[in-house]
Design a protein around this motif. Structure first.
Motif, PDB file in Angstrom:
ATOM      1  N   TYR A 364      27.941  38.288  10.191  1.00 21.66           N
ATOM      2  CA  TYR A 364      27.169  39.524  10.034  1.00 21.66           C
ATOM      3  C   TYR A 364      26.418  39.862  11.321  1.00 21.66           C
ATOM      4  CZ  TYR A 364      28.082  38.540   5.111  1.00 21.66           C
ATOM      5  OH  TYR A 364      28.694  38.274   3.912  1.00 21.66           O
ATOM      6  N   VAL A 368      27.049  43.179  13.801  1.00 23.25           N
ATOM      7  CA  VAL A 368      26.005  44.102  14.257  1.00 23.25           C
ATOM      8  C   VAL A 368      26.030  44.214  15.780  1.00 23.25           C
ATOM      9  CG1 VAL A 368      23.519  44.468  14.410  1.00 23.25           C
ATOM     10  CG2 VAL A 368      24.532  43.720  12.248  1.00 23.25           C
ATOM     11  N   THR A 371      29.084  46.147  16.946  1.00 26.46           N
ATOM     12  CA  THR A 371      28.912  47.576  16.654  1.00 26.46           C
ATOM     13  C   THR A 371      27.998  48.240  17.683  1.00 26.46           C
ATOM     14  OG1 THR A 371      29.201  47.162  14.282  1.00 26.46           O
ATOM     15  CG2 THR A 371      28.159  49.239  14.917  1.00 26.46           C
TER      16      THR A 371
END
Length: 400
Positions: A364, A368, A371
């Motif tokens: 996760y 992030v 991205t």
């Protein structure tokens, strides 16, 4: 302007894109070979051979030859170093490539999280009977040597000493040194020989015991046999163990995880039981099963759903919580996840799959970061292109 000093040859190789491409090609090869190997030997052995190792000795058909290959752990380590070196030494620090830096950082976090998951996680199962509770789970793919000091008067006070990480032990490895005190053992234990994928078989002549100095009565007519074809997904382990008792002759015994009855030995008037079993992990909390519910489709015995009504009790956290565990609705507590996996004993037994994943957050976090890197890079490119277009328009207006 002073020219940049060229990188040493070894550093150029480590940070090269060619090395990264070679690693990716080997990963593809492992994926293909692992899939083929899994079809014949099962998922567990394919995972252990290809994806949980640094080196692979791949058998070439039935020729007896083996093809040496890098394992997934080694390839991931090389990829991590390659990507880090390329980021530091190959990329020039410019504003327009900050997004690429961030993107590389996200991939490094993802690869690093893979190592945390590989070395800090495990899967197991917890069996719960209705009306009973448990505070431990049993692993699928790892054994332990369990030594139990039997107390006939109070069985619940039996002292259990477990030694694990038995795989890849060298011959004559010391597993346990004699310790004094209430919780210590009055003897030492050596692993004379550990044989993976092996079982104990009858040896009426006792030739194996004589050759290896086995002198425990229960092992005098047994021998260790390595299996060429392993049934099912279960991991098998057998070995020769030596118990060194001060002032007495060492006792040598054979143990295997397929043996149901433990081997007993009396030391200083106390009875000790020795056995290989699936490794257990104990928790500071307990889970009690109140009711197991199984539903089937009308008119059939096909399972539609099954669920467990449990209570989680954690004395340290002063927590007591009722939970219903069923398909796609596991119990998550601390670093553990409990899934409804199976059942038995006329629907009175619930089997929960237990997963500990220390690297659960890494994907996760990496997502992030990646991205952010992509968004930064795209925005930077758009801004740069807009500036170029405005400059061209201005030049055209001036020339007109």
């Amino acid at each position: 302007m002073k020219a940049a000093k060229p990188l040493p040859l070894w550093l150029r190789f480590i940070s090269s894109y060619a090395l990264g491409l070679i690693v990716l090609l080997f990963m593809m090869l492992l994926l293909v070979l692992g899939t083929l190997y899994q079809a014949e030997h099962g998922l567990f052995r394919a995972q252990r051979m290809f994806y949980q190792s640094y080196l692979v000795a791949y058998p070439v058909g039935r020729t007896g030859l083996v093809l040496p290959l890098p394992g997934a752990h080694l390839l991931m380590a090389i990829l991590f170093v390659n990507l880090l070196a390329a980021t530091i030494f190959r990329m020039k620090p410019r504003l327009r490539v900050i997004g690429v830096y961030i993107l590389h950082a996200g991939i490094l976090v993802l690869v690093g999280g893979g190592f945390v998951t590989a070395y800090g996680s495990y899967e197991g199962y917890m069996e719960l009977l209705e009306g009973k509770s448990a505070n431990f789970s049993t692993r699928f793919t790892e054994e332990e040597l369990a030594i139990i000091r039997v107390d006939d008067q109070e069985p619940e006070t039996d002292l259990v000493t477990a030694v694990y990480n038995l795989d890849h032990l060298r011959p004559e490895s010391v597993l346990y040194e004699e310790e004094s005190g209430e919780h210590g053992l009055p003897f030492s234990i050596d692993a004379v020989q550990i044989v993976p994928e092996a079982v104990l078989v009858e040896d009426p002549e006792g030739e194996f015991a004589r050759q290896h100095g086995v002198n425990h009565p229960s092992s005098s007519r047994l021998a260790i046999r390595r299996l060429s074809q392993i049934p099912g997904e279960r991991k098998l382990l057998a070995g020769i163990f030596r118990v060194r008792i001060p002032g007495e002759e060492p006792v040598v015994m054979l143990l295997a995880d397929t043996t149901e009855r433990p081997t007993e030995l009396t030391v200083a008037g106390k009875v000790y039981q020795f056995g290989l079993r699936d490794r257990r992990d104990y928790y500071p909390f307990t889970i009690a099963l109140h009711e197991f519910e199984r539903r089937t489709y009308p008119g059939t015995q096909v399972n539609r759903s099954y669920a467990s009504e449990v209570t989680l009790v954690d004395p340290e956290a002063e927590l007591k919580r009722d939970v219903r565990i069923y398909m796609n609705h596991p119990l998550r507590y601390r670093n553990f996840t409990f899934y409804q996996a199976s059942f038995g004993e006329d629907d009175r037994l619930s089997v929960l799959q237990v997963v500990k994943n220390s690297g659960m957050l890494f994907p996760y976090i990496a997502m992030v970061i990646v991205t952010i890197g992509l968004v930064w890079q795209f925005v930077t490119m758009l801004v740069t292109r807009a500036k170029v277009q405005r400059r061209l328009v201005a030049q055209m207006e001036v020339s007109a």
